[in-house]
Design a protein around this motif. Sequence first.
Motif, mmCIF file in Angstrom:
data_model
loop_
_atom_site.group_PDB
_atom_site.id
_atom_site.type_symbol
_atom_site.label_atom_id
_atom_site.label_comp_id
_atom_site.label_asym_id
_atom_site.label_seq_id
_atom_site.Cartn_x
_atom_site.Cartn_y
_atom_site.Cartn_z
ATOM 1 N N GLY A 339 -2.795 22.486 14.832
ATOM 2 C CA GLY A 339 -4.158 22.072 14.535
ATOM 3 C C GLY A 339 -4.492 20.739 15.177
ATOM 4 O O GLY A 339 -5.569 20.564 15.769
ATOM 5 N N GLU A 340 -3.573 19.780 15.079
ATOM 6 C CA GLU A 340 -3.795 18.473 15.692
ATOM 7 C C GLU A 340 -3.813 18.573 17.216
ATOM 8 O O GLU A 340 -4.644 17.959 17.888
ATOM 9 C CB GLU A 340 -2.707 17.502 15.240
ATOM 10 C CG GLU A 340 -2.658 17.249 13.737
ATOM 11 C CD GLU A 340 -3.941 16.631 13.218
ATOM 12 O OE1 GLU A 340 -4.329 15.543 13.698
ATOM 13 O OE2 GLU A 340 -4.576 17.242 12.330
ATOM 14 N N ALA A 341 -2.883 19.351 17.765
ATOM 15 C CA ALA A 341 -2.779 19.461 19.223
ATOM 16 C C ALA A 341 -3.990 20.155 19.824
ATOM 17 O O ALA A 341 -4.490 19.754 20.880
ATOM 18 C CB ALA A 341 -1.501 20.212 19.594
ATOM 19 N N ALA A 342 -4.479 21.203 19.167
ATOM 20 C CA ALA A 342 -5.642 21.924 19.689
ATOM 21 C C ALA A 342 -6.874 21.038 19.681
ATOM 22 O O ALA A 342 -7.654 21.015 20.650
ATOM 23 C CB ALA A 342 -5.883 23.186 18.866
ATOM 24 N N ALA A 343 -7.073 20.305 18.592
ATOM 25 C CA ALA A 343 -8.230 19.409 18.517
ATOM 26 C C ALA A 343 -8.146 18.327 19.585
ATOM 27 O O ALA A 343 -9.142 17.992 20.247
ATOM 28 C CB ALA A 343 -8.321 18.793 17.122
ATOM 29 N N LEU A 344 -6.955 17.771 19.774
ATOM 30 C CA LEU A 344 -6.758 16.754 20.807
ATOM 31 C C LEU A 344 -7.011 17.327 22.193
ATOM 32 O O LEU A 344 -7.681 16.703 23.033
ATOM 33 C CB LEU A 344 -5.334 16.205 20.718
ATOM 34 C CG LEU A 344 -4.920 15.220 21.826
ATOM 35 C CD1 LEU A 344 -5.722 13.933 21.716
ATOM 36 C CD2 LEU A 344 -3.420 14.938 21.760
ATOM 37 N N ALA A 345 -6.488 18.524 22.454
ATOM 38 C CA ALA A 345 -6.615 19.125 23.782
ATOM 39 C C ALA A 345 -8.066 19.400 24.142
ATOM 40 O O ALA A 345 -8.515 19.117 25.260
ATOM 41 C CB ALA A 345 -5.790 20.410 23.850
ATOM 42 N N VAL A 346 -8.816 19.971 23.210
ATOM 43 C CA VAL A 346 -10.216 20.292 23.497
ATOM 44 C C VAL A 346 -11.028 19.022 23.677
ATOM 45 O O VAL A 346 -11.830 18.899 24.609
ATOM 46 C CB VAL A 346 -10.807 21.187 22.392
ATOM 47 C CG1 VAL A 346 -12.312 21.356 22.570
ATOM 48 C CG2 VAL A 346 -10.119 22.548 22.399
ATOM 49 N N ASP A 347 -10.830 18.035 22.808
ATOM 50 C CA ASP A 347 -11.567 16.779 22.939
ATOM 51 C C ASP A 347 -11.224 16.074 24.244
ATOM 52 O O ASP A 347 -12.105 15.551 24.941
ATOM 53 C CB ASP A 347 -11.244 15.876 21.747
ATOM 54 C CG ASP A 347 -12.079 14.606 21.761
ATOM 55 O OD1 ASP A 347 -13.303 14.698 21.550
ATOM 56 O OD2 ASP A 347 -11.505 13.521 21.985
ATOM 57 N N THR A 348 -9.948 16.068 24.601
ATOM 58 C CA THR A 348 -9.523 15.436 25.850
ATOM 59 C C THR A 348 -10.095 16.166 27.053
ATOM 60 O O THR A 348 -10.504 15.537 28.047
ATOM 61 C CB THR A 348 -7.985 15.402 25.930
ATOM 62 O OG1 THR A 348 -7.468 14.702 24.793
ATOM 63 C CG2 THR A 348 -7.511 14.716 27.195
ATOM 64 N N ALA A 349 -10.137 17.488 26.978
ATOM 65 C CA ALA A 349 -10.695 18.270 28.084
ATOM 66 C C ALA A 349 -12.179 17.979 28.266
ATOM 67 O O ALA A 349 -12.663 17.827 29.403
ATOM 68 C CB ALA A 349 -10.468 19.752 27.834
ATOM 69 N N VAL A 350 -12.908 17.900 27.170
ATOM 70 C CA VAL A 350 -14.330 17.574 27.265
ATOM 71 C C VAL A 350 -14.510 16.212 27.926
ATOM 72 O O VAL A 350 -15.353 16.033 28.820
ATOM 73 C CB VAL A 350 -14.983 17.589 25.863
ATOM 74 C CG1 VAL A 350 -16.386 16.996 25.907
ATOM 75 C CG2 VAL A 350 -15.040 19.010 25.316
ATOM 76 N N GLN A 351 -13.719 15.229 27.512
ATOM 77 C CA GLN A 351 -13.832 13.887 28.075
ATOM 78 C C GLN A 351 -13.496 13.883 29.565
ATOM 79 O O GLN A 351 -14.170 13.203 30.361
ATOM 80 C CB GLN A 351 -12.898 12.934 27.330
ATOM 81 C CG GLN A 351 -13.136 11.458 27.637
ATOM 82 C CD GLN A 351 -14.445 10.953 27.081
ATOM 83 O OE1 GLN A 351 -14.995 11.535 26.146
ATOM 84 N NE2 GLN A 351 -14.973 9.890 27.666
ATOM 85 N N ALA A 352 -12.483 14.622 29.962
ATOM 86 C CA ALA A 352 -12.080 14.650 31.375
ATOM 87 C C ALA A 352 -13.154 15.278 32.253
ATOM 88 O O ALA A 352 -13.352 14.872 33.398
ATOM 89 C CB ALA A 352 -10.771 15.415 31.521
ATOM 90 N N LEU A 353 -13.848 16.268 31.713
ATOM 91 C CA LEU A 353 -14.898 16.942 32.466
ATOM 92 C C LEU A 353 -16.207 16.169 32.471
ATOM 93 O O LEU A 353 -17.123 16.502 33.233
ATOM 94 C CB LEU A 353 -15.139 18.351 31.935
ATOM 95 C CG LEU A 353 -14.306 19.464 32.565
ATOM 96 C CD1 LEU A 353 -12.834 19.351 32.178
ATOM 97 C CD2 LEU A 353 -14.819 20.840 32.158
ATOM 98 N N GLY A 354 -16.308 15.160 31.632
ATOM 99 C CA GLY A 354 -17.550 14.392 31.583
ATOM 100 C C GLY A 354 -18.699 15.243 31.083
ATOM 101 O O GLY A 354 -18.554 16.045 30.161
ATOM 102 N N GLY A 355 -19.861 15.075 31.702
ATOM 103 C CA GLY A 355 -21.034 15.843 31.291
ATOM 104 C C GLY A 355 -20.807 17.335 31.398
ATOM 105 O O GLY A 355 -21.315 18.116 30.579
ATOM 106 N N ALA A 356 -20.033 17.751 32.397
ATOM 107 C CA ALA A 356 -19.752 19.185 32.554
ATOM 108 C C ALA A 356 -19.015 19.739 31.349
ATOM 109 O O ALA A 356 -19.145 20.925 31.011
ATOM 110 C CB ALA A 356 -18.931 19.418 33.822
#
Length: 399
Positions: A339-356
């Motif tokens: 649960g912690e890893a999935a939330a971190l991964a999705v949030d980190t992915a959103v940040q890495a992609l920026g507006g996209a």
Amino acid sequence: MDFDLTPEQDQLRDAVRALGRRYGHSYFVAKAKAGAHTTELWEEAGRLGYLGVNIPTEYGGGGGGITELAIVCEELAAAGCPLLLLVVSPAIAATVINKHGTEEQRRRFLPGFADGSLKVVFAITEPEAGSNFHRLGTVARRDGDDWLLSGRKCYISGVDEAQYVLVVARVAVPDGPAGAAGPAGAAAQKLRPALFVVPTDAPGLTRSRLDMEIVSPENQFLLYLDDVRLPGDALVGESLDAGLPALFAGLNPERITVAAMGAGTGRYAIERASEYTATRKVWGGRTIGSHQGVAHPLAHAAVQVELARLMIHKAATLYDAGRDLEAGVSGNMAKYAAGEAAALAVDTAVQALGGAGMTTEYGVATLLGAVRAGRIAPVSREMILNFVAQHVLSQDKSY
């Protein structure tokens, strides 16, 4: 200690991955936003035998265990198609009926689980009691040879897709020696948990859909049971003695498969972000992934997902070996970690992609609601920490 999958498990992983990628996240999101269900994917997975990998072969299943079902859950999620009903129907309901149902119930229900033609959802949570079965207000009482169920349930997944709902209720039984009486002269009683297979079209059972801020083709419902009449054989097991072990039989598979779905979702998000950061160029012709400020958070998330996967594998292995107490500890830890890893991964992915990352097209922000819910349900991170403190660290119970 063996970290390798068997050849058969490797083949299963590859085959489910291929199936999931043929549908993909765009299919999943389109179904969710249209208010539709992933019927095509579910039915194809059923025809190919993936939904029944944990069902015994004598009932049409694959003869595997929760390890195999966790593979199915993880790989579909890693393809962008996290199917919650895999947890609810094959993992919880099928396990309960296989382990604690009567032979007639196994013959009646398990073949449908095996080929995906039967969906049975699970109802324990209540508005006041949560999932604390000691405090459940849903009760069952005898009426001749029948049962009458009354109560309320909430956050029940997929009722609109299922033929049955497995309802956890409490039944009054005599407490103490025969003839014992309470202060008012009535026989002393206590309430014991029992599970009932209830048709979703049963008279007296009504539902109300809950609006959720989660992009998912699987809906959540409030259920109202108003003297729902059931035949005697709707009770899971030969007697009320089956109730408590039947209830607990579904908890470890639930934790493990939810964790597998979370790990798969984390893998999907990291893969999407990594593809983007490895090719996106902004300053000086260098990819944005060459900058540690972008690469390190993604690498950190990848480490956390991989650690969760290891605990999932351990928990599933222990469960399939029949080591239920150890699987309970590992299953809870796996659910917490994933649960912690999935939330971190999705949030980190959103940040890495920026507006996209916030667009539907890139298929990451669509998972934010689901992974946040994964830190709450089916058991919150705080309750898992309570469990670990009490059962692993030998601390006094805090609640």
